[in-house]
Design an enzyme around this catalytic site. Structure first.
Site, short mmCIF file in Angstrom:
data_model
loop_
_atom_site.label_atom_id
_atom_site.label_comp_id
_atom_site.label_asym_id
_atom_site.label_seq_id
_atom_site.Cartn_x
_atom_site.Cartn_y
_atom_site.Cartn_z
N ARG A 147 -71.52 -30.35 21.47
CA ARG A 147 -71.08 -29.53 20.34
C ARG A 147 -69.82 -30.11 19.67
O ARG A 147 -69.63 -29.92 18.48
CB ARG A 147 -70.82 -28.10 20.80
CG ARG A 147 -72.10 -27.28 20.90
CD ARG A 147 -71.83 -25.89 21.39
NE ARG A 147 -72.95 -25.00 21.10
CZ ARG A 147 -73.11 -23.80 21.64
NH1 ARG A 147 -72.22 -23.34 22.49
NH2 ARG A 147 -74.15 -23.05 21.32
N GLY B 279 -78.63 -18.48 20.34
CA GLY B 279 -78.84 -17.18 19.70
C GLY B 279 -78.95 -17.32 18.19
O GLY B 279 -79.78 -16.66 17.55
N GLY C 297 -76.77 -24.01 23.33
CA GLY C 297 -75.71 -24.78 23.99
C GLY C 297 -76.21 -25.32 25.33
O GLY C 297 -76.07 -26.50 25.64
N LYS D 293 -78.82 -15.73 29.07
CA LYS D 293 -78.30 -14.65 28.21
C LYS D 293 -79.47 -13.76 27.75
O LYS D 293 -79.79 -13.69 26.57
CB LYS D 293 -77.61 -15.23 26.97
CG LYS D 293 -76.15 -15.66 27.19
CD LYS D 293 -75.53 -16.05 25.84
CE LYS D 293 -74.23 -16.82 26.02
NZ LYS D 293 -73.78 -17.45 24.76
#
Ligand code: 3PG
Ligand code: MG
Length: 396
Positions: free
Chosen positions: A34, A376, A352, A199
């Site tokens: 990232r 997301g 990620g 998640k």
């Protein structure tokens, strides 16, 4: 969407919102994908003589300073990658941050501390968040959105600051939007979606609209347990939320009506906990022993997922199939990644953790159609949802 090339930046202070939420273990960055992804935007701004102020979040520190979530190691890595000094005042909007920004010269760069050290950043109270956005905006003349992975969050630095300043999309956001748009119209079928990751709460509600879009949804990672529980299987001590089990029952009915296949694990790799080096075994997905938890999809499941990926026209993959950080639980994720690279489908892998897994397991990003930095965020984008960060850039 106004782009970076159209924004006047020379001699101006420009706030760049990046997503630098990278995995860190014992103070060491384990994947800097990232950070690398935002380098084109930062170097272009520096080359054009902007005074660059980078802001970002790391983890979820809960609205107060917590040095375990400091961006200091990220600032150090950024400096190394840029080959240029990065001034890190260790604050977001305090006097030291102001002093560092005041000392900037054209071509220079400051990185602010973790935005989430302030509870106003993520607040749902518009006025409170707006007040914090005022303080951030007061430090600069213009804003560049480059943190695609956080653009689905209605946070001060993502949504409110661009409403207050001349703003534009950075190169990463432009590339993400161009790639992900290819999944929002007519796609080459069969369209296979592979879901995993930890998640679950954030991503579970996406399944409803994915059922309407995809032909097959392959579910691994912690996402699979609510579905296995919905089918009456015991899931041992695996991560599981009873509300999601209820939802999963609804999704199974919805998928049956829509003619969309939801493909669940037939076998799992289980162990007492996720600590590396524990004894582990493969069991059928309907016979997880009560004291053990699922930590990866099993070899039969991985082979059947791979088959379906090889037969696909389009694949969207979000979330690792297991705890890939431990070699014992990486096989499912590796098999899925290998199938994507072998497949002739147009493939997008997002998130990620997913990006980190791809790189950690040694797959070249070029073997995929696109590797998104957003998990997301990419999931919301392909569902056709309006991302707050993109919506703010469309405001005049
Ligand atoms: C991510 O890692 O998915 C993004 O950086 C967003 O982080 P968040 O889920 O904590 O908002
Ligand atoms: Mg993430």
């Amino acid at each position: 969407m106004k782009t970076l090339d159209e924004l006047a930046v020379t001699g101006r202070r420009v706030l760049v919102r990046a997503d630098l939420n990278v995995p860190i273990e014992d103070g060491r960055i384990t994947d800097d994908g990232r950070i690398r992804a935002t380098l084109p935007t930062l170097t272009a701004l520096m080359d054009r003589g902007a005074e660059v102020v980078v802001c970002a979040h790391l983890g979820r520190p809960g609205g107060k300073p917590d040095l375990r979530y400091s961006l200091a190691p990220v600032a150090a890595r950024l400096a190394a990658l840029l080959g240029h000094e990065v001034d890190f005042p260790g604050e977001v909007v305090g006097p030291a941050a102001h002093a560092a920004v005041a000392a900037l010269r054209p071509g220079g760069l400051v990185m602010l501390e973790n935005l989430r050290f302030h509870d106003a950043e993520t607040s749902t109270a518009d006025l409170y968040r707006g007040f914090f956005a005022d303080r951030l905006a007061a430090m600069v003349d213009a804003y560049v959105a480059d943190g695609f992975g956080a653009m689905h969050r209605k946070h001060a630095s993502v949504y409110d600051v661009p409403l207050r300043l001349p703003s534009a999309a950075g190169y990463l956001v432009q590339a993400e939007v161009a790639a992900l748009r290819q999944l929002t119209g007519n796609v080459r079928r069969p369209y296979v979606v592979v879901l995993g990751g930890a998640k679950v709460t954030d991503k579970f509600s996406a399944i409803g609209s994915l059922i309407a879009q995809a032909d097959q949804i392959l579910v691994g990672g912690a996402m699979a347990f609510p579905f296995l529980a919905a089918q009456g299987h015991k899931t041992g001590t695996s991560l599981l939320d009873p509300v999601q089990t209820e939802q999963a029952i609804g999704y199974l009915y919805q998928a049956a009506r829509a003619g969309t296949e939801i493909v669940l694990p037939a076998d799992l790799v289980v162990a007492a906990d996720r600590t590396a080096g524990r004894p582990h075994q493969v069991v059928a997905a309907d016979s997880v022993p009560p004291e053990l938890m699922g930590l990866d999809i099993g070899p039969k499941t991985a082979a059947s997922f791979a088959d379906r990926i090889l037969g696909a026209g389009t694949v969207f993959w979000n979330g690792p199939m297991g705890v890939f950080e431990s070699p014992a639980y990486a096989a499912g994720t590796r098999t899925v990644a290998q199938a994507l690279t072998d497949s002739r489908a147009f493939s997008v892998a997002g998130g990620g953790d997913t990006g980190a897994a791809i790189r950690a397991l040694g797959f070249p990003e070029s073997a995929f159609g696109y590797v998104s930095t957003g998990g997301g965020a990419s999931l919301e984008f392909i569902q056709g949802k309006t991302l707050p960060g993109l919506a703010a850039l469309d405001e005049p």
